[in-house]
Design an enzyme around this catalytic site. Structure first.
Site, PDB file in Angstrom:
ATOM      1  CD  GLN A 146      39.715 -45.437  27.366  1.00 20.10           C
ATOM      2  OE1 GLN A 146      39.312 -45.335  28.516  1.00 20.10           O
ATOM      3  NE2 GLN A 146      39.495 -44.495  26.465  1.00 20.10           N
ATOM      4  CB  SER A 201      37.062 -47.065  26.452  1.00 15.93           C
ATOM      5  OG  SER A 201      36.659 -46.979  27.804  1.00 15.93           O
ATOM      6  CE1 TYR A 233      44.387 -47.415  32.684  1.00 15.35           C
ATOM      7  CE2 TYR A 233      44.238 -45.037  32.974  1.00 15.35           C
ATOM      8  CZ  TYR A 233      43.833 -46.181  32.338  1.00 15.35           C
ATOM      9  OH  TYR A 233      42.883 -46.132  31.355  1.00 15.35           O
ATOM     10  CE  LYS A 281      40.708 -68.472 -10.963  1.00 15.49           C
ATOM     11  NZ  LYS A 281      40.831 -67.067 -10.978  1.00 15.49           N
ATOM     12  CB  THR A 308      63.972 -78.938   0.893  1.00 16.81           C
ATOM     13  OG1 THR A 308      64.691 -79.511  -0.195  1.00 16.81           O
ATOM     14  CG2 THR A 308      63.765 -79.997   1.974  1.00 16.81           C
ATOM     15  CG  HIS A 309      65.547 -75.317  -1.416  1.00 13.98           C
ATOM     16  ND1 HIS A 309      66.247 -74.244  -0.925  1.00 13.98           N
ATOM     17  CD2 HIS A 309      66.155 -76.428  -0.912  1.00 13.98           C
ATOM     18  CE1 HIS A 309      67.252 -74.679  -0.160  1.00 13.98           C
ATOM     19  NE2 HIS A 309      67.208 -75.997  -0.133  1.00 13.98           N
ATOM     20  CD  GLU A 312      43.224 -66.429  -2.387  1.00 14.45           C
ATOM     21  OE1 GLU A 312      43.897 -65.746  -3.160  1.00 14.45           O
ATOM     22  OE2 GLU A 312      42.042 -66.755  -2.618  1.00 14.45           O
ATOM     23  CG  ASN A 362      43.609 -46.606  37.375  1.00 11.68           C
ATOM     24  OD1 ASN A 362      42.859 -46.267  36.453  1.00 11.68           O
ATOM     25  ND2 ASN A 362      44.442 -45.764  37.977  1.00 11.68           N
ATOM     26  CG  ASN A 401      39.040 -67.850  -7.124  1.00 12.84           C
ATOM     27  OD1 ASN A 401      39.821 -68.443  -7.866  1.00 12.84           O
ATOM     28  ND2 ASN A 401      38.319 -66.814  -7.501  1.00 12.84           N
ATOM     29  CE  LYS A 458      39.861 -52.055  28.527  1.00  9.75           C
ATOM     30  NZ  LYS A 458      40.824 -50.985  28.276  1.00  9.75           N
ATOM     31  CB  SER A 512      35.803 -65.913 -10.956  1.00 10.89           C
ATOM     32  OG  SER A 512      35.851 -64.849 -11.883  1.00 10.89           O
TER      33      SER A 512
END
Ligand code: ARG
Length: 456
Positions: A319, A20, A314, A280, A152-153, A287, A107, A282, A322, A274
């Site tokens: 392990q 690890s 354990y 563009k 709304t919607h 995103e 441990n 963006n 993490k 772009s």
């Protein structure tokens, strides 16, 4: 470290799957702190001699300096950060290093290191969220009275203020911070001294090590101490919830930055061009904040699935706890920083927001409410009358506050000129003074209350 019973070394693949160190080296500071607290306690309890304690403590400082200066090597043969540090300590001070691991197991050591790491991670997230919240509050204050369509919607519903909309995210961020604080308070107990699983016969003082490491006290059950990863899961669930909030805000920025909406112009620093379409700009950062939320949720799912079937105590599966936490933490830190930067630097197109708020008959509810209040109508009837008024305004291609009074009285004689007091979007938002409502005065009060640290 454990070769006494073995005639042969591990195969190369065994070594690789077992190691690890490539990721747990991130916890080297916590590992050194834990070891220093442990050896000081062993000395105070008379378990290790004063000279050996001094040598080990100084040696750990040397190892730490070496890590800080030269980095931590991926030494797969030494498996993890705990064994690497012990081996480095032996290189530095010789056989006395072998006394450090008295009354301890990897441990309880790893459980302690990881709690220390997650605790630090929570502190970093809280600091970052404080910055995000400050950005939200200042933009909310600036736009306390600027009208935008509330949806709304995703259909124009009622006018709201931009400040109120931003303060909705302040509420979410406040709850996210509370969840992180709550998780921190619950995990702040020290597993060190639980040893492999059963505790130890050495006369250790777990209260002393807990205190030295800034914990509120020792954990109460040795089996639970080495098996518990809910502290990591609470970090991940809190991170996921926070990321979901950031993702919704990011999605709004994506929508708002689109040409049909045109509610926001992102600064150059937070947009990308772009390679083919020169016009563009963006909203890539927004995103990616939206995208990262999915990955953070994946990290949470990953650890939940790792833990769900494990018997006490354990198992090596643990392990794998993490990498998802480290990954989620990096992604969340980037997401919070990016959202903070976008909010701080965005130009809100309040003229465009106002124009759209005015165009969607968004004050229809205000008219219906007025008919109830002033015309004495039941709400259902008022709703129907208002629907006819909206239809007429639509036919004539005008907003409600531009519809001539005679057009309205032709639909219902109870309407009179006072109705114009409620038909503008400004009048609409200014009237929403109910607790938690969108009125500019409420937004300003909410910002002030948030800055004063009280509930609005
Ligand atoms: N590297 C391990 C982990 O991260 C800690 C070692 C525990 N190993 C053991 N064989 N009991 O979980």
């Amino acid at each position: 470290m454990w070769g006494g019973r073995f005639a042969e070394g591990p195969s190369a693949v065994m070594r690789e799957i077992n190691a690890s160190i490539p990721f747990d080296k991130q916890m080297w500071r916590q590992d050194i702190s834990g070891s220093k607290a442990h050896v000081a306690m062993l000395g105070a309890q008379g378990i290790v001699s004063t000279e050996d304690v001094a040598a080990i403590d100084a040696g750990l400082d040397r190892v730490a300096t070496d890590y800080a200066d030269n980095g931590v090597p991926d030494d797969l043969a030494l498996e993890d950060i705990h064994m690497l540090t012990e081996a480095r300590l032996a290189d530095a001070i010789g056989p006395a290093a072998g006394r450090l691991h008295t009354a301890r197991s990897r441990n309880d050591q790893v459980a302690t290191d990881f709690r220390l790491w997650v605790r630090d991670a929570i502190d970093a997230v809280l600091a970052a969220l404080t910055g995000l919240d400050a950005a939200l509050l200042s933009r909310a204050e600036q736009h306390a009275a600027d009208v935008m369509p509330g949806f709304t919607h995703l259909q124009s519903a009622q006018p709201v203020t931009l400040g109120h909309h931003l303060m909705a995210y302040h509420e979410m961020v406040s709850r996210d911070m509370a969840r992180f604080r709550d998780a921190r308070a619950r995990m702040n107990l020290c597993p060190l001294g639980s040893a492999a699983l059963a505790g130890t016969s050495f006369p250790i003082d777990r209260h002393a090590t807990a205190q030295a490491l800034g914990f509120d006290g020792p954990t109460r059950n040795s089996l639970d101490s080495v098996s518990d990863r809910d502290f990591a899961l609470e970090y991940l669930t809190s991170a996921t919830q926070c990321a979901l909030h950031l993702s919704r805000l990011a999605e709004e920025f994506v929508l708002w930055a689109s040409q049909p909406f045109g509610f926001v112009a992102l600064s150059d620093a937070w947009s990308t061009g772009s390679s083919i379409m020169p016009q563009k700009r963006n909203p890539d950062a927004a995103e990616l904040v939206r995208g990262h939320a999915g990955r953070i949720l994946g990290c949470m799912t990953s650890l939940m699935v790792t833990m769900k079937g494990l018997p006490l105590a354990y198992s090596k599966d643990m392990q794998d706890d993490k990498p998802p936490v480290f990954e989620a933490h990096d992604l969340l830190g980037l997401s919070i920083a990016a959202m903070t930067g976008m909010i701080d630097s965005a130009t809100f197109r309040t003229d465009r927001m106002r124009a759209l708020a005015e165009s969607g008959f968004a004050t229809a509810t205000d008219l219906a409410d007025w008919l109830v209040r002033e015309g004495g109508m039941p709400f259902r009837e008022a709703h129907h009358v208002t629907g006819r008024v909206v239809k007429r305004a639509e036919e004539l291609g005008v907003t409600l506050d531009a519809l001539p009074l005679h057009e309205m009285t032709a639909i219902d004689a109870r309407i009179d000129a006072r109705v114009f007091d409620v038909l503008s979007v400004d009048a609409s938002v200014a009237s929403r003074t109910s607790f938690g409502g969108t009125a500019p005065a409420n937004v300003r009060a909410a910002v002030a209350a948030a800055r004063g640290g009280e509930m609005a």
